[in-house]
Write a protein that holds these residues in place. Sequence first.
Motif, PDB file in Angstrom:
ATOM      1  N   ASP A  58      63.017  66.135 -23.592  1.00 44.73           N
ATOM      2  CA  ASP A  58      64.003  66.174 -24.674  1.00 44.73           C
ATOM      3  C   ASP A  58      64.519  67.596 -24.894  1.00 44.73           C
ATOM      4  N   GLY A  59      65.592  67.691 -25.654  1.00 39.32           N
ATOM      5  CA  GLY A  59      66.250  68.971 -25.850  1.00 39.32           C
ATOM      6  C   GLY A  59      65.372  70.025 -26.495  1.00 39.32           C
ATOM      7  N   LEU A  60      64.539  69.610 -27.431  1.00 37.96           N
ATOM      8  CA  LEU A  60      63.649  70.573 -28.081  1.00 37.96           C
ATOM      9  C   LEU A  60      62.635  71.156 -27.100  1.00 37.96           C
ATOM     10  N   GLU A  61      62.154  70.334 -26.186  1.00 37.18           N
ATOM     11  CA  GLU A  61      61.209  70.834 -25.185  1.00 37.18           C
ATOM     12  C   GLU A  61      61.892  71.827 -24.249  1.00 37.18           C
ATOM     13  N   VAL A  62      63.131  71.506 -23.843  1.00 35.30           N
ATOM     14  CA  VAL A  62      63.887  72.440 -23.009  1.00 35.30           C
ATOM     15  C   VAL A  62      64.073  73.764 -23.743  1.00 35.30           C
ATOM     16  N   LEU A  63      64.438  73.678 -25.010  1.00 40.02           N
ATOM     17  CA  LEU A  63      64.648  74.874 -25.821  1.00 40.02           C
ATOM     18  C   LEU A  63      63.372  75.704 -25.931  1.00 40.02           C
ATOM     19  N   ARG A  64      62.248  75.041 -26.185  1.00 34.66           N
ATOM     20  CA  ARG A  64      60.980  75.776 -26.289  1.00 34.66           C
ATOM     21  C   ARG A  64      60.628  76.475 -24.978  1.00 34.66           C
ATOM     22  N   LYS A  65      60.880  75.801 -23.843  1.00 35.40           N
ATOM     23  CA  LYS A  65      60.607  76.416 -22.542  1.00 35.40           C
ATOM     24  C   LYS A  65      61.495  77.639 -22.326  1.00 35.40           C
ATOM     25  N   MET A  66      62.749  77.553 -22.782  1.00 35.75           N
ATOM     26  CA  MET A  66      63.652  78.702 -22.674  1.00 35.75           C
ATOM     27  C   MET A  66      63.106  79.889 -23.453  1.00 35.75           C
ATOM     28  N   ARG A  67      62.758  79.643 -24.694  1.00 37.78           N
ATOM     29  CA  ARG A  67      62.293  80.746 -25.542  1.00 37.78           C
ATOM     30  C   ARG A  67      60.925  81.273 -25.082  1.00 37.78           C
ATOM     31  N   ASP A  68      60.070  80.384 -24.579  1.00 33.57           N
ATOM     32  CA  ASP A  68      58.773  80.827 -24.073  1.00 33.57           C
ATOM     33  C   ASP A  68      58.932  81.717 -22.841  1.00 33.57           C
ATOM     34  N   SER A  69      60.018  81.513 -22.100  1.00 35.31           N
ATOM     35  CA  SER A  69      60.274  82.326 -20.909  1.00 35.31           C
ATOM     36  C   SER A  69      61.160  83.535 -21.232  1.00 35.31           C
ATOM     37  N   HIS A  70      61.363  83.790 -22.531  1.00 33.30           N
ATOM     38  CA  HIS A  70      62.142  84.932 -23.025  1.00 33.30           C
ATOM     39  C   HIS A  70      63.630  84.841 -22.663  1.00 33.30           C
ATOM     40  N   ASP A  71      64.117  83.617 -22.515  1.00 33.79           N
ATOM     41  CA  ASP A  71      65.535  83.390 -22.293  1.00 33.79           C
ATOM     42  C   ASP A  71      66.219  83.363 -23.661  1.00 33.79           C
ATOM     43  N   THR A  72      67.108  84.329 -23.902  1.00 33.36           N
ATOM     44  CA  THR A  72      67.758  84.459 -25.217  1.00 33.36           C
ATOM     45  C   THR A  72      69.161  83.864 -25.259  1.00 33.36           C
ATOM     46  N   THR A  73      69.518  83.099 -24.236  1.00 35.27           N
ATOM     47  CA  THR A  73      70.844  82.477 -24.209  1.00 35.27           C
ATOM     48  C   THR A  73      71.081  81.665 -25.483  1.00 35.27           C
ATOM     49  N   PRO A  74      72.232  81.834 -26.151  1.00 34.21           N
ATOM     50  CA  PRO A  74      72.511  81.039 -27.353  1.00 34.21           C
ATOM     51  C   PRO A  74      72.499  79.544 -27.056  1.00 34.21           C
ATOM     52  N   VAL A  75      71.865  78.784 -27.933  1.00 39.12           N
ATOM     53  CA  VAL A  75      71.724  77.338 -27.736  1.00 39.12           C
ATOM     54  C   VAL A  75      72.264  76.598 -28.950  1.00 39.12           C
ATOM     55  N   MET A  76      73.109  75.592 -28.676  1.00 39.65           N
ATOM     56  CA  MET A  76      73.547  74.674 -29.714  1.00 39.65           C
ATOM     57  C   MET A  76      72.875  73.328 -29.479  1.00 39.65           C
ATOM     58  N   LEU A  77      72.251  72.774 -30.519  1.00 40.26           N
ATOM     59  CA  LEU A  77      71.698  71.428 -30.443  1.00 40.26           C
ATOM     60  C   LEU A  77      72.757  70.441 -30.903  1.00 40.26           C
ATOM     61  N   LEU A  78      72.994  69.448 -30.053  1.00 43.40           N
ATOM     62  CA  LEU A  78      74.026  68.452 -30.318  1.00 43.40           C
ATOM     63  C   LEU A  78      73.346  67.091 -30.331  1.00 43.40           C
ATOM     64  N   THR A  79      73.311  66.427 -31.493  1.00 42.99           N
ATOM     65  CA  THR A  79      72.537  65.199 -31.578  1.00 42.99           C
ATOM     66  C   THR A  79      73.006  64.312 -32.719  1.00 42.99           C
ATOM     67  N   ALA A  80      72.652  63.056 -32.619  1.00 45.15           N
ATOM     68  CA  ALA A  80      72.967  62.110 -33.695  1.00 45.15           C
ATOM     69  C   ALA A  80      72.041  62.299 -34.875  1.00 45.15           C
TER      70      ALA A  80
END
Length: 225
Positions: A58-80
């Motif tokens: 899921d998107g939150l898991e992807v986001l957590r992996k990004m931040r855990d790897s020090h990826d600071t790319t801006p992220v927008m969550l798009l969801t219902a």
Amino acid sequence: MRILIAEDEVEIARALKVLLEKNKCSVDIVHNGKDAWDYISQGKFDVVVLDIMMPEMDGLEVLRKMRDSHDTTPVMLLTAKSEIEDRVAGLNAGADDYLPKPFAASEFIARVKALGRRSLSYTESLIRVGDTTLDCNRFELSAGDVSVRLNNKEYQLMELFMKHPRFVFSTEHIMEKIWGQDAEAGMDVVWTYIGFLRKKLKQLGASVEIKTVRGAGYSLEETTC
């Protein structure tokens, strides 16, 4: 800007891709979290748009992996999901913005552009190979004092070659990377756009050319005198 959209609803993903491309963005789309993480791990994006409810990851898991790897790319969550606790969970996971569905196209574009301005990678706007420069903000290809403007697909294809000079890309890889897994175009569109770029490189008098590697694909090479 280069943007990744991870959205499991294919029609929504396609519509957002068209909308962003009309606003001079380079867009990749995927339809599950695993593919999103693969793309993020292998490439550099100015903004990542993640749907929370996706298969495989899921998107939150992807986001957590990004931040855990020090990826600071801006992220927008798009969801219902629009409940306060869902927004808080997303922001706590490291999201920069949160846009619940349904939304206005104009608001989506404005928010993506705002995130793009925050991205440090957006300032890294020039790619150089030999005497040839690609301006990633202006979609311009230049050599010496001469420059030409590229359309969206020409830009995406040239960016791929210039980020990986001398690497041989198969037609199938180019087709999937530039036109996407759901593209309705035939394989001959790759040859057509390579032809467009070859003409523009020749027009510029550039020291690089796109060579055909028989039985393998295409590669950007510096020419020798």
